[in-house]
Design an enzyme around this catalytic site. Structure first.
Site, short mmCIF file in Angstrom:
data_model
loop_
_atom_site.label_atom_id
_atom_site.label_comp_id
_atom_site.label_asym_id
_atom_site.label_seq_id
_atom_site.Cartn_x
_atom_site.Cartn_y
_atom_site.Cartn_z
N GLU B 49 0.83 -1.22 0.00
CA GLU B 49 0.00 0.00 0.00
C GLU B 49 0.86 1.26 0.00
O GLU B 49 0.47 2.28 -0.56
CB GLU B 49 -0.95 0.02 1.20
CG GLU B 49 -2.11 -0.95 1.10
CD GLU B 49 -1.81 -2.33 1.66
OE1 GLU B 49 -0.63 -2.60 2.00
OE2 GLU B 49 -2.74 -3.15 1.78
N PHE B 111 -11.76 -7.56 13.25
CA PHE B 111 -10.65 -8.00 12.41
C PHE B 111 -10.33 -6.93 11.37
O PHE B 111 -11.22 -6.41 10.70
CB PHE B 111 -11.01 -9.32 11.71
CG PHE B 111 -9.92 -9.77 10.76
CD1 PHE B 111 -8.67 -10.14 11.25
CD2 PHE B 111 -10.14 -9.81 9.39
CE1 PHE B 111 -7.66 -10.53 10.39
CE2 PHE B 111 -9.14 -10.21 8.52
CZ PHE B 111 -7.89 -10.57 9.02
N GLN B 112 -9.07 -6.61 11.23
CA GLN B 112 -8.58 -5.57 10.33
C GLN B 112 -9.29 -4.24 10.52
O GLN B 112 -9.58 -3.54 9.55
CB GLN B 112 -8.66 -6.04 8.86
CG GLN B 112 -7.66 -7.16 8.57
CD GLN B 112 -7.40 -7.39 7.10
OE1 GLN B 112 -8.28 -7.17 6.27
NE2 GLN B 112 -6.20 -7.84 6.76
N LYS B 161 -17.46 -0.90 4.71
CA LYS B 161 -17.76 -2.00 3.80
C LYS B 161 -19.25 -2.02 3.43
O LYS B 161 -19.61 -2.26 2.28
CB LYS B 161 -17.39 -3.29 4.53
CG LYS B 161 -17.33 -4.55 3.74
CD LYS B 161 -16.82 -5.61 4.72
CE LYS B 161 -16.91 -7.02 4.28
NZ LYS B 161 -16.63 -7.56 3.08
N MET B 476 24.06 9.56 4.32
CA MET B 476 23.86 10.79 5.08
C MET B 476 24.10 10.55 6.57
O MET B 476 24.71 11.37 7.26
CB MET B 476 22.45 11.35 4.83
CG MET B 476 22.27 12.78 5.27
SD MET B 476 23.45 13.91 4.53
CE MET B 476 22.50 14.56 3.16
#
Lengths: 165, 566
Positions: B49, B111-112, B161, B476
């Site tokens: 993502e 969940f999620q 959803k 760096m």
């Protein structure tokens, strides 16, 4: 320096999250914050007491808050002739022996007793913050069990509402 | 016509003229992906993502259009966070659409489930949680409007959803009603008259251009301003490309790794006109010592930027598309020659600084100089490529050594400094500009942070050319350890078994390697001529520093010009 801002916001879910998120992210020093419904159903008014170093920091607070999409208007009412009030409920230890002394104190402050039982009573006081601070100090001698304060709210004197300032 | 919520989203994207979406499917967005499938809406599947959001960002930076990405609930959303913050810091218009769990499951640690609105509140211009399908068209309209107007920025829409599966008679609203949102265009033109008065008085004026010019696409106006006045120009990292890097008036980038001339001019000038800049700490160093003698003028669209870091004596608040043409018009009306605006003596002085101390390298002869790599690519592409970078030494070398010619040709994570930004951003840019040369300069540290997107690159046949400036250290970090931490190189080495050529090849990207200076030109020429994606692994010496460097907290004229080697 301490300032009082009247912030009018759209009454939408998440608006308080956006405001509190911004305040903490930008590390603004907020003394008090009080929110409630207004004369318009879809508008909430938040009174924010803010402590800043100088006018530049205040400008930042106002400009950053103004950028929030749900913030409709911010009025700085610090220098406007206004009425500032806070409400406090204080639960104090009170027995037969000292109850009448307590009642005297409450009367001097023009506060109200709103609950009494054998061991305690609850005092209600509205006024400027300093007045509430003073009452709390006196009540300490009796034994304060609990204090709850709303944070200050403010409204200008005269006909002009904050939304038109 | 009754439509599924998921189809409503697609219709809204069409109405907003979105031509492609970057994303990654998952449980909460299955219906949305089903609608993509049925409508054949263009979509690029990234491999993470974070890749999707950076790709949407690269797409937006290269074109000025609003980038769009999709992700599922929970980890899908949280994987977007770095990308959203990157876009927010650099004011990039982006709409991120995430799925959320079913309405009845919200707040139950399902969940999620993640409170992505809560998480992204400090890093979005605005965000929405949509729980009712009736709100969806309006929210979509507002989100695009907010993302692209005023000072642009990312907007997140979290859609339950259930909303995707619900139905609605779809009508797209024509206007938005946002009581608290004002996107300012024109400001107070009398301020511009004051600016001109100040310019007329100034003996040592400097123009400081920033990302706002690239975002608003006003480089032509800036060029006109320079043509009219001849005033020396310095640029922030985000402002590069506004005017050609090799323009005589251009003194280069200012700040921690700014050029000698740009930094000296900042300290010495008596007027500094910032255009679309936010006076970031990497530019100003210690803010009290920034342009100490100067009258500061600040042009910006965002009132909150003025007096945030540097106190402005004059402010012109409004869109640069309004203020710059007006400024040019008013300057042209005055009967003042270029020499009088820029002051010949001052121009002579800054040009001498430019000649006296050009960019230097601390490397002994023998190895490949990183600056040479960039100069060569600059020469081969004639400054016409879209240049993308990751973050670190290679980013600063690119900023210093590539000859930029056009606005929106340099895509880099300036504000947040996100390693791993480059590859997916290059993908986004190449997709929207298929005819352009898109070149990614990256490091051996940064490329690994999103190297899974090599697969996206290859599978979409995108001809991005990746140049890995491989010095086998986190350069760096290494440089700071060398300069400020007694050469204690704590965990800044990446020496190991990784073979970037094989890594590229494993995912379908051609791989080339340069180990000796004499191979450099041939390999680069070959790589740029090859069709399809190519990764060039260039082995560089470990210890080259980015110079000049202003030590943290130092004054801009106190630059380290020579490196500490060893």
């Amino acid at each position: 320096m301490k300032y009082t801002l009247a912030v009018l916001v759209e009454n939408r879910p998440g608006v308080l999250t956006h405001i509190s998120g911004l305040i903490s992210r930008r590390a603004f020093n907020i003394e008090s914050i009080a929110a409630g419904p207004t004369e318009e159903v879809d508008t909430t008014r938040i009174t924010i007491g803010v402590e800043v170093e100088d006018e530049f920091e205040l400008e930042q607070v106002v400009n950053q808050l103004s950028k929030l999409v749900n913030v409709i208007k911010i009025a700085n009412i610090t220098y406007v002739d206004s009425i500032q009030r806070e409400l406090a409920l204080i639960k104090v230890r009170a027995n037969k022996a000292n109850r009448s002394d307590l009642v005297d104190v409450v009367e001097i402050f023009r506060a109200k007793i709103v609950d009494v039982n054998r061991e305690t009573l609850v005092v209600e006081l509205s006024g400027e913050e300093s007045k509430i601070d003073a009452l709390c100090e006196v009540l300490t001698d009796f034994g304060i069990l609990e204090i709850v304060r709303t944070g200050r709210i403010a409204i200008s004197r005269g006909p002009v509402p904050a939304k038109d300032m | 016509m009754k439509m599924l919520g998921a189809e409503v989203v697609i219709e809204c994207l069409k109405a907003e003229e979105v031509d492609i979406v970057f994303g990654y499917p998952g449980g909460a967005v299955l219906t949305l992906y089903d609608a993509l499938f049925k409508t054949d809406f263009p979509h690029i599947l990234t491999r993470h993502e974070q890749g999707a959001v950076h790709a949407a960002d690269g797409y937006a930076r290269a074109t000025g259009k609003t980038g769009v990405c999709f992700a599922t609930s929970g980890p899908g959303g949280t994987n977007l966070v770095t990308g959203i913050a990157t876009a927010y810091m650099d004011s990039i218009p982006l709409v991120a659409i995430t799925g959320q769990v079913g309405v009845s499951l919200i707040g139950k640690d399902s969940f999620q489930e993640a409170d992505i609105c809560g998480i992204t509140t400090p890093i979005t211009k605005h965000n929405y949680l949509v729980k009712k399908i009736q709100d969806l068209p309006c929210v979509m309209k507002e989100a695009f409007y907010i993302a692209r107007t005023g000072r642009p920025g990312p907007v997140l829409i979290d859609i339950s959803k259930d909303v995707f599966n619900d139905t609605l008679d779809f009508v797209y609203p024509e206007t938005v009603c946002l009581r608290g949102y004002r996107s300012l265009f024109a400001g107070d033109s009398s301020q511009i008259d004051l600016v001109i008065e100040a310019l007329e008085k100034a003996e040592k004026p400097v123009i400081f251009v920033g990302g706002g010019v690239n975002i608003s696409g006003t480089s032509q106006d800036v060029r006109k301003l320079i043509n009219l006045t001849g005033i020396p120009v310095i640029s922030s990292l985000m402002g590069l490309g506004c005017i050609p890097s090799d323009a005589p008036e251009h003194l280069g980038m200012v700040g921690m790794h700014g050029t000698y001339a740009a930094n000296m001019a900042t300290i010495d000038c008596d007027l500094l006109m910032g255009i679309g800049v936010r006076f970031d700490d990497r530019v100003t160093s210690l803010v009290q010592n920034f342009a100490p003698k100067a009258t500061i003028i600040h042009f910006d669209i965002d009132p909150a930027e003025v007096n945030k870091n540097v106190r402005a004596d004059l402010k012109v608040i409004g869109d640069l598309r309004w203020s710059l043409p007006l400024l040019c018009e008013k300057i042209a009306e005055r009967n003042v020659t270029k020499k009088q605006w820029a002051r010949a003596e001052w121009v002579g002085l800054v040009q001498e600084w430019k000649r006296e101390k050009p960019l230097a390298s601390s490397l002994p002869a023998g190895g490949i100089r990183p600056q040479t790599v960039i100069e060569k690519v600059s020469e081969l592409t004639q400054g016409e490529a879209i240049i993308v970078t990751d973050v670190g030494q290679h980013q600063m070398w690119t900023a210093q050594s590539y000859n930029f010619n056009t606005q929106r040709s340099f895509l880099t994570s300036g504000g947040l400094g996100t390693m791993g930004y480059g590859l997916p951003a290059a993908i986004g840019a190449q997709i929207t500009l298929p005819e352009k040369n898109v070149i990614l300069f990256t490091g051996d540290g940064s490329i690994m942070m999103n190297c899974q997107e090599l697969a996206t690159l290859a599978d979409n046949g995108l001809p991005v050319k990746i140049i890995v400036m491989n010095n086998q250290v986190l350069g760096m970090v290494n440089q700071w350890q060398r300069m400020f931490y007694g050469k204690r190189y704590s965990y800044s080495s990446t020496k190991g078994c990784t073979d970037f050529v094989k890594l590229a090849e494993a995912m379908g990207v051609a791989g080339l390697r340069v180990t000796k200076p004499e191979e450099l030109n041939t390999v680069l020429e070959k790589a740029l001529k090859m069709e399809g994606p190519v990764l060039v692994d260039i082995l560089l010496p470990e210890t080259e520093d980015v110079l000049p460097m202003v030590a943290p907290g130092g004054r801009l004229d106190q630059m380290v010009l020579r490196g500490i080697i060893g």
